[in-house]
Design a protein around this motif. Structure first.
Motif, PDB file in Angstrom:
ATOM      1  N   GLN A 145       0.803  -1.226   0.000  1.00 58.82           N
ATOM      2  CA  GLN A 145       0.000   0.000   0.000  1.00 58.82           C
ATOM      3  C   GLN A 145       0.838   1.278   0.000  1.00 58.82           C
ATOM      4  OE1 GLN A 145      -2.557  -0.261   3.423  1.00 58.82           O
ATOM      5  NE2 GLN A 145      -3.748  -1.942   2.578  1.00 58.82           N
ATOM      6  N   ALA A 146       2.114   1.184   0.308  1.00 55.15           N
ATOM      7  CA  ALA A 146       2.949   2.365   0.545  1.00 55.15           C
ATOM      8  C   ALA A 146       2.834   3.424  -0.551  1.00 55.15           C
ATOM      9  CB  ALA A 146       4.408   1.956   0.746  1.00 55.15           C
ATOM     10  N   GLU A 147       2.831   3.046  -1.779  1.00 54.61           N
ATOM     11  CA  GLU A 147       2.744   4.022  -2.875  1.00 54.61           C
ATOM     12  C   GLU A 147       1.373   4.105  -3.539  1.00 54.61           C
ATOM     13  OE1 GLU A 147       4.826   6.481  -3.642  1.00 54.61           O
ATOM     14  OE2 GLU A 147       5.962   5.781  -1.917  1.00 54.61           O
ATOM     15  N   PRO A 148       0.711   2.986  -3.836  1.00 54.06           N
ATOM     16  CA  PRO A 148      -0.573   3.051  -4.556  1.00 54.06           C
ATOM     17  C   PRO A 148      -1.640   3.929  -3.893  1.00 54.06           C
ATOM     18  CG  PRO A 148       0.223   0.800  -4.551  1.00 54.06           C
ATOM     19  CD  PRO A 148       1.135   1.587  -3.641  1.00 54.06           C
ATOM     20  N   VAL A 149      -1.652   4.016  -2.563  1.00 54.55           N
ATOM     21  CA  VAL A 149      -2.685   4.810  -1.890  1.00 54.55           C
ATOM     22  C   VAL A 149      -2.551   6.303  -2.192  1.00 54.55           C
ATOM     23  CG1 VAL A 149      -2.976   3.134  -0.027  1.00 54.55           C
ATOM     24  CG2 VAL A 149      -1.398   5.051   0.290  1.00 54.55           C
ATOM     25  N   HIS A 150      -1.398   6.714  -2.696  1.00 59.22           N
ATOM     26  CA  HIS A 150      -1.162   8.130  -2.996  1.00 59.22           C
ATOM     27  C   HIS A 150      -1.372   8.479  -4.473  1.00 59.22           C
ATOM     28  CE1 HIS A 150       0.391   8.730   1.027  1.00 59.22           C
ATOM     29  NE2 HIS A 150       1.201   7.694   0.871  1.00 59.22           N
ATOM     30  N   GLU A 151      -1.552   7.479  -5.322  1.00 56.14           N
ATOM     31  CA  GLU A 151      -1.639   7.711  -6.766  1.00 56.14           C
ATOM     32  C   GLU A 151      -2.813   8.619  -7.128  1.00 56.14           C
ATOM     33  OE1 GLU A 151      -1.557   3.931  -8.789  1.00 56.14           O
ATOM     34  OE2 GLU A 151       0.472   3.509  -8.050  1.00 56.14           O
ATOM     35  N   GLY A 152      -2.487   9.772  -7.679  1.00 57.96           N
ATOM     36  CA  GLY A 152      -3.491  10.723  -8.139  1.00 57.96           C
ATOM     37  C   GLY A 152      -4.168  11.528  -7.048  1.00 57.96           C
ATOM     38  N   VAL A 153      -3.785  11.338  -5.791  1.00 53.39           N
ATOM     39  CA  VAL A 153      -4.417  12.048  -4.675  1.00 53.39           C
ATOM     40  C   VAL A 153      -3.795  13.442  -4.554  1.00 53.39           C
ATOM     41  CG1 VAL A 153      -4.871  12.031  -2.190  1.00 53.39           C
ATOM     42  CG2 VAL A 153      -4.880   9.881  -3.477  1.00 53.39           C
ATOM     43  N   ARG A 154      -4.647  14.435  -4.350  1.00 47.11           N
ATOM     44  CA  ARG A 154      -4.184  15.819  -4.192  1.00 47.11           C
ATOM     45  C   ARG A 154      -4.163  16.171  -2.711  1.00 47.11           C
ATOM     46  NH1 ARG A 154      -8.291  18.636  -7.655  1.00 47.11           N
ATOM     47  NH2 ARG A 154      -7.625  20.392  -6.401  1.00 47.11           N
ATOM     48  N   TYR A 155      -3.014  16.661  -2.273  1.00 45.77           N
ATOM     49  CA  TYR A 155      -2.823  17.000  -0.868  1.00 45.77           C
ATOM     50  C   TYR A 155      -2.547  18.480  -0.686  1.00 45.77           C
ATOM     51  CZ  TYR A 155      -2.037  11.961  -0.297  1.00 45.77           C
ATOM     52  OH  TYR A 155      -2.177  10.597  -0.291  1.00 45.77           O
ATOM     53  N   GLY A 156      -2.881  18.967   0.510  1.00 47.58           N
ATOM     54  CA  GLY A 156      -2.481  20.303   0.911  1.00 47.58           C
ATOM     55  C   GLY A 156      -1.127  20.273   1.588  1.00 47.58           C
ATOM     56  N   PHE A 157      -0.758  19.080   2.079  1.00 47.93           N
ATOM     57  CA  PHE A 157       0.493  18.932   2.804  1.00 47.93           C
ATOM     58  C   PHE A 157       0.848  17.456   2.878  1.00 47.93           C
ATOM     59  CE2 PHE A 157       3.000  18.916   6.844  1.00 47.93           C
ATOM     60  CZ  PHE A 157       4.009  19.768   6.413  1.00 47.93           C
ATOM     61  N   GLU A 158       2.136  17.157   2.974  1.00 49.72           N
ATOM     62  CA  GLU A 158       2.593  15.780   3.114  1.00 49.72           C
ATOM     63  C   GLU A 158       3.646  15.690   4.211  1.00 49.72           C
ATOM     64  OE1 GLU A 158       3.501  13.559  -0.471  1.00 49.72           O
ATOM     65  OE2 GLU A 158       2.379  15.014  -1.665  1.00 49.72           O
ATOM     66  N   VAL A 159       3.670  14.550   4.878  1.00 50.34           N
ATOM     67  CA  VAL A 159       4.698  14.261   5.877  1.00 50.34           C
ATOM     68  C   VAL A 159       5.307  12.900   5.545  1.00 50.34           C
ATOM     69  CG1 VAL A 159       3.687  15.667   7.713  1.00 50.34           C
ATOM     70  CG2 VAL A 159       3.008  13.258   7.491  1.00 50.34           C
ATOM     71  N   ASP A 160       6.519  12.681   6.037  1.00 52.17           N
ATOM     72  CA  ASP A 160       7.208  11.415   5.829  1.00 52.17           C
ATOM     73  C   ASP A 160       7.580  10.862   7.193  1.00 52.17           C
ATOM     74  OD1 ASP A 160       8.970   9.314   5.334  1.00 52.17           O
ATOM     75  OD2 ASP A 160       9.995  10.348   3.703  1.00 52.17           O
ATOM     76  N   THR A 161       6.886   9.804   7.604  1.00 55.84           N
ATOM     77  CA  THR A 161       7.090   9.267   8.940  1.00 55.84           C
ATOM     78  C   THR A 161       8.341   8.403   9.058  1.00 55.84           C
ATOM     79  OG1 THR A 161       5.706   7.315   8.561  1.00 55.84           O
ATOM     80  CG2 THR A 161       4.603   9.319   9.391  1.00 55.84           C
ATOM     81  N   ALA A 162       8.993   8.127   7.955  1.00 56.71           N
ATOM     82  CA  ALA A 162      10.274   7.433   8.024  1.00 56.71           C
ATOM     83  C   ALA A 162      11.375   8.410   8.431  1.00 56.71           C
ATOM     84  CB  ALA A 162      10.613   6.785   6.684  1.00 56.71           C
ATOM     85  N   ARG A 163      11.090   9.698   8.266  1.00 57.39           N
ATOM     86  CA  ARG A 163      12.080  10.740   8.584  1.00 57.39           C
ATOM     87  C   ARG A 163      11.732  11.562   9.813  1.00 57.39           C
ATOM     88  NH1 ARG A 163      12.448  11.854   2.428  1.00 57.39           N
ATOM     89  NH2 ARG A 163      14.255  10.585   1.919  1.00 57.39           N
ATOM     90  N   SER A 164      10.460  11.603  10.172  1.00 51.61           N
ATOM     91  CA  SER A 164      10.007  12.426  11.300  1.00 51.61           C
ATOM     92  C   SER A 164       9.063  11.611  12.177  1.00 51.61           C
ATOM     93  CB  SER A 164       9.258  13.670  10.797  1.00 51.61           C
ATOM     94  OG  SER A 164      10.084  14.438   9.948  1.00 51.61           O
ATOM     95  N   GLY A 165       9.130  11.836  13.476  1.00 50.28           N
ATOM     96  CA  GLY A 165       8.257  11.146  14.411  1.00 50.28           C
ATOM     97  C   GLY A 165       6.847  11.692  14.363  1.00 50.28           C
TER      98      GLY A 165
END
Length: 178
Positions: A145-165
């Motif tokens: 699911q890591a990538e497919p859930v984001h395909e074509g989705v429009r966001y106002g903001f993104e975070v990366d939990t592998a880099r930030s708690g």
């Protein structure tokens, strides 16, 4: 208009639930936290198996049927109704269909609820390691699911939990709400 809903979308074990809990701690006022897991847990046992509901294949693939979609539509409408009624809501979601899943939410939301759409990204190997540590998920779900859930989705903001708690992510998200 003030933000009434924050929708966190990411794959299984990406950290959405932890971020939602941290958001409740850092956002001013009271925020409800509702998860797709809450919805799935509310389904009758007969819909947690078989073609009509939700099914989990041995490789972690998730499939949903017509009755699941019907009840999901009602669930989404109910969550949006709570926001319209004055509750502020953090939604923890997994857009299995990417943009198509977001479209179902957008249809229910219309243009009278202010939403911050947040992509919760996590590298597949990191999510898979979290999944293995949890012990309550089908192996392969997080990586699949890591990538497919984001395909074509429009966001106002993104975070990366592998880099930030989760607390750091929550603070970054909170800074983008009114």
């Amino acid at each position: 208009m003030k933000t009434q809903m924050i929708v966190l979308n990411g794959g299984s074990s990406s950290g959405k639930t932890s971020i939602a809990q941290c958001l409740q701690a850092v956002l001013p006022g009271s925020w409800l936290s509702l998860s797709v897991d809450t919805f799935v847990d509310a389904l009758p046992a007969s819909l947690r198996e078989g073609d009509a509901g939700i099914g989990f294949a041995p490789d972690g693939t998730v499939a949903v049927g017509a009755e699941f979609r019907r009840l999901e539509e009602a669930w989404i409408a109910g969550v949006v109704a709570m926001a319209r009624a004055g509750a502020r809501v953090v939604v923890d979601e997994v857009f299995l269909g990417g943009a198509e899943s977001q479209a179902r939410w957008l249809k229910a939301i219309g243009d009278d609820v202010e939403v911050l759409w947040v992509g919760v990204r996590c590298a597949a190997p990191v999510a898979a390691a979290r999944e293995a540590g949890r012990g309550d998920r089908t192996a392969g779900m997080a990586a699949g699911q890591a990538e497919p859930v984001h395909e074509g989705v429009r966001y106002g903001f993104e975070v990366d939990t592998a880099r930030s708690g989760p607390m750091e992510c929550a603070r970054l998200i909170a800074a983008r709400t009114e």
